[in-house]
Enzyme design. Structure first.
Site, PDB file in Angstrom:
ATOM      1  N   HIS A  92       0.822  -1.218   0.000  1.00 42.00           N
ATOM      2  CA  HIS A  92       0.000   0.000   0.000  1.00 42.00           C
ATOM      3  C   HIS A  92       0.852   1.263   0.000  1.00 42.00           C
ATOM      4  CE1 HIS A  92      -3.989  -1.725   0.191  1.00 42.00           C
ATOM      5  NE2 HIS A  92      -3.590  -2.552   1.138  1.00 42.00           N
ATOM      6  N   ASP A 148       0.617  -4.841   5.350  1.00 45.00           N
ATOM      7  CA  ASP A 148      -0.447  -5.734   4.880  1.00 45.00           C
ATOM      8  C   ASP A 148      -0.489  -5.748   3.358  1.00 45.00           C
ATOM      9  OD1 ASP A 148      -1.338  -3.009   5.005  1.00 45.00           O
ATOM     10  OD2 ASP A 148      -3.370  -3.700   4.592  1.00 45.00           O
ATOM     11  N   GLU A 149      -1.066  -6.820   2.821  1.00 47.54           N
ATOM     12  CA  GLU A 149      -1.346  -6.937   1.387  1.00 47.54           C
ATOM     13  C   GLU A 149      -0.155  -6.492   0.535  1.00 47.54           C
ATOM     14  OE1 GLU A 149      -5.050  -4.728   1.093  1.00 47.54           O
ATOM     15  OE2 GLU A 149      -6.215  -6.520   1.600  1.00 47.54           O
ATOM     16  N   VAL A 150       0.962  -7.125   0.776  1.00 45.48           N
ATOM     17  CA  VAL A 150       2.181  -6.797   0.033  1.00 45.48           C
ATOM     18  C   VAL A 150       2.118  -7.529  -1.309  1.00 45.48           C
ATOM     19  CG1 VAL A 150       4.696  -6.620   0.149  1.00 45.48           C
ATOM     20  CG2 VAL A 150       3.355  -6.620   2.259  1.00 45.48           C
ATOM     21  N   TYR A 151       1.262  -7.001  -2.188  1.00 44.55           N
ATOM     22  CA  TYR A 151       1.021  -7.649  -3.472  1.00 44.55           C
ATOM     23  C   TYR A 151       2.278  -7.605  -4.354  1.00 44.55           C
ATOM     24  CZ  TYR A 151      -3.916  -7.167  -2.157  1.00 44.55           C
ATOM     25  OH  TYR A 151      -5.130  -7.234  -1.500  1.00 44.55           O
TER      26      TYR A 151
END
Length: 452
Positions: A92, A148-151
């Protein structure tokens, strides 16, 4: 406030990456948060923080000034709300990596989501962000570092080469960056403990988590915003984290912003149910396993998505959720206590809808065909509704101006109000054109090609 709640700390999340409230509005709602049962705030500044130096380009147009941040902290203290700032340091990172000056630090060159953990400059960047934020938050006990959400982690060219070595893995890559960021917080800012969202940790094998040293550095925040939260699964996860060596754990629920990227009104029952299930988790696991709970209120799903429910319309949901936590559930007596904070209003379109759908459908509108009697049914109601809509738009602008900055108001109206207004205007235009094509009263009317 004495209460049966198992959550000693109850923090309201302010997501400032969309529709950031003016400080004057926060001065009004902070006492309300406290009265409802909150005793803390998680402030996710993103581009609203007044970064300086080479980070100054991260500031949004209406970013808070240093004096405004100081005032927010003063107002929080007056309402007995402990502040935990949040800065994203891994995933993010769009508000940073969208800028050309930092684009070379992306994990994948095309996507601004995730920071490249292999670059020394990446760590220096997040360290500078952390230092500036903590410079204005000198008395805080915790700093949330996101993660979080380390795409797309591992999909960059450097990562692909690194992962080819036998001892390396995606989990190791994630944990090493988390460890480096947390170590900076602990060494440079003694007394401040890093929090992290837990989703990147959930599937990492227990032994690997334990060996990484991360459990001694951070406190994970277990988040789940669903009305179908798996209580037994969460209790099991708490046990796993404790066995890995994490000293303290947190929970995270949601009072808005978690049921649709373009959601306009929070589904209150969904959020109440989410909190009731978190209470079950806290009651089923080891006593005092959870340090507190963060009631998240997401304002955008990410930096580039549309706005979801604004904070003012989320207040009734927040009231119900906080009261549920304070009183251990949302029984009828609790509902009555929260009732004065709840309420909705709606515009009724009466019979116009069935006349439009039945006698002036898209088929009729394209061909400008309408039964003359239906003009008398539809047009007065539609004109009245248009007048009410125009008045509503003016009222909304007046109501929103004390709360939000002009760009937020423009975006919200364009997304949520103007499309409906435009559809109504288009309907009236089509109706007017169809009425103009009506034959004289003595004419038998149009030929539909059908027998009587």
């Amino acid at each position: 406030m004495s209460s049966p709640t198992p959550f000693k700390m109850r923090l309201v999340h302010l997501d400032l990456k969309g529709a950031p409230p003016k400080v004057s509005y926060l001065s009004e709602v902070f006492p309300l948060f406290h009265a409802l049962g909150a005793n803390g705030l998680l402030i996710e500044y993103e581009d609203m923080f007044p970064y300086e130096g080479h980070l100054r380009l991260l500031r949004a147009k209406h970013a808070y000034s240093p004096s405004e941040v100081t005032e927010i902290l003063r107002l929080a203290r007056l309402s007995e709300l402990e502040v935990i700032p949040l800065v994203q340091t891994f995933g993010h990172m769009e508000f940073v990596l969208k800028h050309a000056a930092f684009a070379h630090l992306r994990e994948v060159a095309l996507f601004p989501n995730t920071l490249n953990p292999h670059e020394a400059e990446s760590l220096a960047l997040v360290q500078a962000m952390i230092d500036q934020i903590l410079e204005l938050h000198r008395d805080v006990r915790w700093l949330h570092i996101g993660c979080d959400e380390v795409y797309y982690l591992g999909e960059g060219e450097t990562s692909k080469q690194w992962l080819q070595q036998e001892q390396n893995s995606h989990a190791k890559l994630c944990l090493s960056h988390m460890q480096a960021v947390a170590s900076h917080v602990l060494t440079q800012h003694p007394g401040v403990t890093p929090l992290v969202w837990d989703d990147m940790l959930r599937d990492i094998p227990q032994e690997q988590l334990k060996a990484s040293g991360v459990p001694q550095l951070v406190e994970p925040v277990l988040w789940d915003y669903g009305a179908d939260l798996d209580v037994h699964g969460k209790v099991f996860l708490i046990g796993k984290y404790q066995e890995c060596g994490f000293q303290r754990l947190w929970a995270a629920s949601a009072f808005k912003g978690a049921t649709g990227a373009s959601q306009a009104l929070p589904p209150v029952e969904h959020h109440i149910r989410n909190h009731e299930l978190w209470l079950q988790v806290a009651g089923s696991g080891p006593k005092d396993a959870l340090q507190g709970i963060i009631l998240t209120g997401w304002q955008r799903y990410d930096h580039f998505s549309v706005l979801c429910e604004l904070l003012p319309v989320g207040i009734p949901s927040l009231a119900a959720c906080l009261q549920s936590l304070v009183h251990g559930g949302f029984a009828e007596d609790v509902r009555l206590r929260a009732e004065r904070f709840l309420g909705v209003s709606s515009l009724e379109i009466a019979d116009t809808v069935r006349y439009v759908t039945g006698w002036f459908s898209p088929y009729h509108r394209r061909r400008k065909l309408v039964h003359p009697v239906m003009i008398q049914h539809i047009q007065p109601e539609a004109l009245s509704l248009l007048s009410r809509w125009n008045n509503l738009v003016q009222q909304l602008e007046v109501a929103l101006q004390p709360v939000f900055y002009p760009d937020t108001i423009e975006e919200w109206l364009e997304e949520n109000v103007l499309p409906s207004l435009q559809r109504l205007q288009d309907l009236l235009q089509d109706l007017g054109e169809a009425a103009a094509r009506q034959p004289p009263p003595t004419s038998p009317g149009w030929d539909t090609g059908q027998n009587p």
